[in-house]
Design a protein around this motif. Structure first.
Motif, PDB file in Angstrom:
ATOM      1  N   ALA A  38      -5.719 -18.000   6.850  1.00 56.44           N
ATOM      2  CA  ALA A  38      -5.406 -16.629   6.449  1.00 56.44           C
ATOM      3  C   ALA A  38      -3.929 -16.529   6.099  1.00 56.44           C
ATOM      4  N   ILE A  39      -3.613 -15.603   5.187  1.00 54.20           N
ATOM      5  CA  ILE A  39      -2.230 -15.279   4.850  1.00 54.20           C
ATOM      6  C   ILE A  39      -2.079 -13.767   4.831  1.00 54.20           C
ATOM      7  N   ASN A  40      -0.835 -13.312   4.968  1.00 57.15           N
ATOM      8  CA  ASN A  40      -0.552 -11.898   4.762  1.00 57.15           C
ATOM      9  C   ASN A  40      -0.784 -11.546   3.301  1.00 57.15           C
ATOM     10  N   SER A  41      -1.017 -10.283   3.008  1.00 58.44           N
ATOM     11  CA  SER A  41      -1.344  -9.973   1.615  1.00 58.44           C
ATOM     12  C   SER A  41      -0.643  -8.720   1.106  1.00 58.44           C
ATOM     13  N   GLY A  42      -1.272  -7.538   1.202  1.00 62.97           N
ATOM     14  CA  GLY A  42      -0.737  -6.353   0.566  1.00 62.97           C
ATOM     15  C   GLY A  42       0.545  -5.855   1.205  1.00 62.97           C
ATOM     16  N   PHE A  43       1.280  -5.061   0.434  1.00 65.92           N
ATOM     17  CA  PHE A  43       2.512  -4.453   0.934  1.00 65.92           C
ATOM     18  C   PHE A  43       2.177  -3.259   1.821  1.00 65.92           C
ATOM     19  N   GLY A  44       3.116  -2.915   2.683  1.00 66.16           N
ATOM     20  CA  GLY A  44       2.913  -1.797   3.605  1.00 66.16           C
ATOM     21  C   GLY A  44       4.034  -0.790   3.546  1.00 66.16           C
ATOM     22  N   HIS A  45       4.699  -0.680   2.388  1.00 63.25           N
ATOM     23  CA  HIS A  45       5.850   0.203   2.270  1.00 63.25           C
ATOM     24  C   HIS A  45       5.417   1.648   2.084  1.00 63.25           C
ATOM     25  N   GLY A  46       5.863   2.505   2.988  1.00 64.54           N
ATOM     26  CA  GLY A  46       5.545   3.914   2.856  1.00 64.54           C
ATOM     27  C   GLY A  46       4.091   4.188   3.186  1.00 64.54           C
ATOM     28  N   GLY A  47       3.721   5.443   3.236  1.00 69.53           N
ATOM     29  CA  GLY A  47       2.342   5.814   3.493  1.00 69.53           C
ATOM     30  C   GLY A  47       1.947   5.590   4.942  1.00 69.53           C
ATOM     31  N   PRO A  48       0.768   6.028   5.325  1.00 72.07           N
ATOM     32  CA  PRO A  48       0.294   5.874   6.695  1.00 72.07           C
ATOM     33  C   PRO A  48      -0.048   4.423   7.020  1.00 72.07           C
ATOM     34  N   ASP A  49      -0.127   4.096   8.304  1.00 71.40           N
ATOM     35  CA  ASP A  49      -0.376   2.724   8.725  1.00 71.40           C
ATOM     36  C   ASP A  49      -1.732   2.193   8.274  1.00 71.40           C
ATOM     37  N   TYR A  50      -2.674   3.074   7.968  1.00 70.67           N
ATOM     38  CA  TYR A  50      -4.007   2.605   7.615  1.00 70.67           C
ATOM     39  C   TYR A  50      -4.188   2.414   6.110  1.00 70.67           C
ATOM     40  N   PHE A 107      -2.462   3.918  -1.253  1.00 73.23           N
ATOM     41  CA  PHE A 107      -1.605   4.902  -1.902  1.00 73.23           C
ATOM     42  C   PHE A 107      -0.878   4.245  -3.060  1.00 73.23           C
ATOM     43  N   ASP A 108      -0.577   5.044  -4.065  1.00 76.23           N
ATOM     44  CA  ASP A 108       0.070   4.516  -5.261  1.00 76.23           C
ATOM     45  C   ASP A 108       1.112   5.488  -5.814  1.00 76.23           C
ATOM     46  N   ASP A 109       1.660   6.310  -4.955  1.00 73.73           N
ATOM     47  CA  ASP A 109       2.678   7.265  -5.408  1.00 73.73           C
ATOM     48  C   ASP A 109       4.035   6.941  -4.802  1.00 73.73           C
ATOM     49  N   GLU A 110       4.403   5.648  -4.855  1.00 79.34           N
ATOM     50  CA  GLU A 110       5.697   5.218  -4.359  1.00 79.34           C
ATOM     51  C   GLU A 110       6.816   5.883  -5.165  1.00 79.34           C
ATOM     52  N   PRO A 111       7.996   6.020  -4.573  1.00 78.71           N
ATOM     53  CA  PRO A 111       9.134   6.480  -5.361  1.00 78.71           C
ATOM     54  C   PRO A 111       9.453   5.492  -6.471  1.00 78.71           C
ATOM     55  N   ASP A 112      10.163   5.933  -7.493  1.00 79.41           N
ATOM     56  CA  ASP A 112      10.413   5.094  -8.664  1.00 79.41           C
ATOM     57  C   ASP A 112      11.033   3.749  -8.300  1.00 79.41           C
ATOM     58  N   GLU A 113      11.935   3.721  -7.319  1.00 82.37           N
ATOM     59  CA  GLU A 113      12.612   2.476  -6.987  1.00 82.37           C
ATOM     60  C   GLU A 113      11.691   1.473  -6.303  1.00 82.37           C
ATOM     61  N   LEU A 114      10.509   1.924  -5.858  1.00 83.44           N
ATOM     62  CA  LEU A 114       9.533   1.027  -5.238  1.00 83.44           C
ATOM     63  C   LEU A 114       8.244   0.933  -6.056  1.00 83.44           C
ATOM     64  N   HIS A 115       8.315   1.279  -7.328  1.00 86.09           N
ATOM     65  CA  HIS A 115       7.082   1.344  -8.107  1.00 86.09           C
ATOM     66  C   HIS A 115       6.484  -0.036  -8.371  1.00 86.09           C
ATOM     67  N   PHE A 116       7.269  -1.100  -8.169  1.00 82.63           N
ATOM     68  CA  PHE A 116       6.731  -2.450  -8.330  1.00 82.63           C
ATOM     69  C   PHE A 116       5.772  -2.813  -7.202  1.00 82.63           C
ATOM     70  N   VAL A 117       5.846  -2.114  -6.064  1.00 83.59           N
ATOM     71  CA  VAL A 117       4.961  -2.379  -4.940  1.00 83.59           C
ATOM     72  C   VAL A 117       3.551  -1.896  -5.306  1.00 83.59           C
ATOM     73  N   GLY A 118       2.571  -2.748  -5.115  1.00 84.75           N
ATOM     74  CA  GLY A 118       1.197  -2.385  -5.466  1.00 84.75           C
ATOM     75  C   GLY A 118       0.926  -2.406  -6.953  1.00 84.75           C
ATOM     76  N   THR A 167      14.143  -3.014 -13.001  1.00 83.17           N
ATOM     77  CA  THR A 167      14.658  -1.725 -13.446  1.00 83.17           C
ATOM     78  C   THR A 167      15.474  -0.976 -12.413  1.00 83.17           C
ATOM     79  N   THR A 168      15.386  -1.354 -11.148  1.00 87.40           N
ATOM     80  CA  THR A 168      16.137  -0.637 -10.116  1.00 87.40           C
ATOM     81  C   THR A 168      16.847  -1.631  -9.207  1.00 87.40           C
ATOM     82  N   HIS A 169      17.821  -1.139  -8.474  1.00 81.92           N
ATOM     83  CA  HIS A 169      18.563  -1.993  -7.546  1.00 81.92           C
ATOM     84  C   HIS A 169      17.631  -2.568  -6.478  1.00 81.92           C
ATOM     85  N   ILE A 170      16.720  -1.762  -5.963  1.00 76.08           N
ATOM     86  CA  ILE A 170      15.801  -2.238  -4.920  1.00 76.08           C
ATOM     87  C   ILE A 170      14.871  -3.308  -5.470  1.00 76.08           C
TER      88      ILE A 170
END
Length: 302
Positions: A107-119, A135-146, A201-204
Motif C-alpha cells: 500500500a502507498i499513501n494517495s490523495g491529498f488532504g489539504h483543507g476540507g473535513p477529515d472524511y 471537495f474541489d473548491d480549494e483556494p486558487d493557490e492550492l488549485h493544483f491539489v486534486g 502559477t502561484t508561490h505555493i
C-alpha cells in the motif's frame, strides 16, 4: 464547501491486474527495463508483485532512495484497490494500518488532504461506481491539489486524466473507480507540459512542485505494468527528494507511459506485508521507518 454525498458503506476491489495491461506483451519483471537493472534490489512480494529498490549516490546530482512496487499485467487475481479512512472508524491512520486492516500485499499513501473535513478527499474519489465525499473548491493557490486522477475504465484499464476545469462536477462517468492526486506528470510518454516547463502559477504551487520533497506517484508502463513509486527526501546525505520535473523525467526512465503525482512530503509512505514500511517517512525527522503520518486515503495491492 462542495462536499459530495456518500452511500453508507462501500468496499473496493478493483479489476485483476491481468486486465491492467496497456500493451499486454510483457509478462516478465519490469526491472529489465529499468536503468542499470543490476543496481536495484528486487523482493518478490507475491505472484506478479515485486518490490524494487535502489539507493543512488547521485541522481539529479543528489543522493536519492527510490522504492517501486510493480504489478505485472498477468498477476491473476491480484489487483489494485482504493480505500478511505471514511470507511473505518478512524478517519485518518498510517498506511501500515490501512494495509493490515485490508489484508493487502502492499500500500502507498494517495490523495491529498489539504483543507476540507477529515472524511473528504481532495478531488474526486469514486469506488465501485459510487462517489465518496470529496471537495474541489480549494483556494486558487492550492488549485493544483486534486487536479488529476487515476481510474479504471470499463475494461479494467488504468486511465489518467486532469480535472479540466474548476471542479469534478462531471463525476468522470467513464470509470467506476477514481482517486484524485495532484499534478499530471507523464502523458503519452512525455512529461506533462506544466511540469516540463515548470510553469506554476502561484508561490505555493511553485514551492510544492519546483522544490525537492519526498514524492509518491502511480503510473502505467508501456508493457502494462502498474508502478507505485515512493521517493524518499528531506534526509541530507541519504535522500534529498525530487522536484516534480525530476520525478516525471525519472518515471520516463522507468518506462512510464502515463502517470500522476500523489500526495508527498511527510505523507510519502510505502508499506508491504512482507517487510512493513520500506521507505523512510519524514514525520519523525529520522532516517528510519518509524515516521509515518496519519492520512485519509491509500492505494493498495491485494
Amino acid at each position: 464547501m462542495n462536499i459530495k454525498k456518500l452511500p453508507a458503506y462501500i468496499f473496493i476491489w478493483l479489476m485483476p491486474a491481468a486486465l491492467l495491461s496497456g500493451c499486454g506483451n510483457d509478462s516478465d519483471s519490469v526491472l529489465s527495463s529499468f536503468p542499470e537493472p543490476e543496481s536495484w534490489t528486487l523482493t518478490q512480494l507475491d505472484d506478479g508483485v515485486e518490490l524494487i529498490q535502489r539507493h543512488y549516490d547521485s541522481l539529479f546530482d543528489a543522493p536519492q532512495f527510490i522504492h517501486v512496487v510493480s504489478v505485472t499485467p498477468d498477476a491473476g487475481d491480484i489487483g489494485l484497490g482504493f480505500s478511505s479512512g471514511y470507511l473505518f472508524d478512524d478517519l485518518r491512520k498510517p498506511v501500515s494500518r490501512y494495509g493490515e486492516r485490508l489484508g493487502a500485499i502492499a500500500a502507498i499513501n494517495s490523495g491529498f488532504g489539504h483543507g476540507g473535513p477529515d472524511y473528504a478527499n481532495s478531488g474526486i474519489l469514486k469506488i465501485d461506481g459510487e462517489l465518496l465525499p470529496f471537495f474541489d473548491d480549494e483556494p486558487d493557490e492550492l488549485h493544483f491539489v486534486g487536479s488529476s486522477a487515476v481510474g479504471l475504465d470499463e475494461d479494467g484499464m488504468p486511465v489518467f486524466r486532469t480535472r479540466n476545469g474548476d471542479d469534478w462536477d462531471d463525476e468522470w462517468p467513464e470509470v467506476d473507480h477514481a482517486m484524485a492526486g495532484g499534478h499530471m506528470l507523464v502523458t503519452g510518454g512525455s512529461v506533462y507540459p506544466v511540469v516540463y516547463d515548470e510553469s506554476y502559477t502561484t508561490h505555493i504551487e511553485d514551492r510544492h512542485s519546483a522544490v525537492r520533497h519526498p514524492r509518491t506517484a502511480i503510473c502505467r508502463t508501456y508493457g502494462g505494468h502498474t508502478l507505485l513509486i515512493a521517493a524518499d527526501g528531506r534526509h541530507d546525505g541519504e535522500a534529498e527528494g525530487l522536484t516534480l520535473n525530476e520525478l516525471a523525467r525519472f518515471m520516463l526512465d522507468l518506462g512510464c507511459m502515463d502517470g500522476i503525482n500523489l500526495d508527498g512530503g511527510g505523507s510519502t509512505t510505502m508499506w508491504t506485508a512482507a517487510k512493513g514500511v520500506v521507505n523512510h517517512p519524514t514525520d519523525n525527522q529520522e532516517f528510519d521507518h518509524e515516521g509515518e503520518r496519519e492520512i485519509k486515503t491509500v492505494i493498495y495491492v491485494k
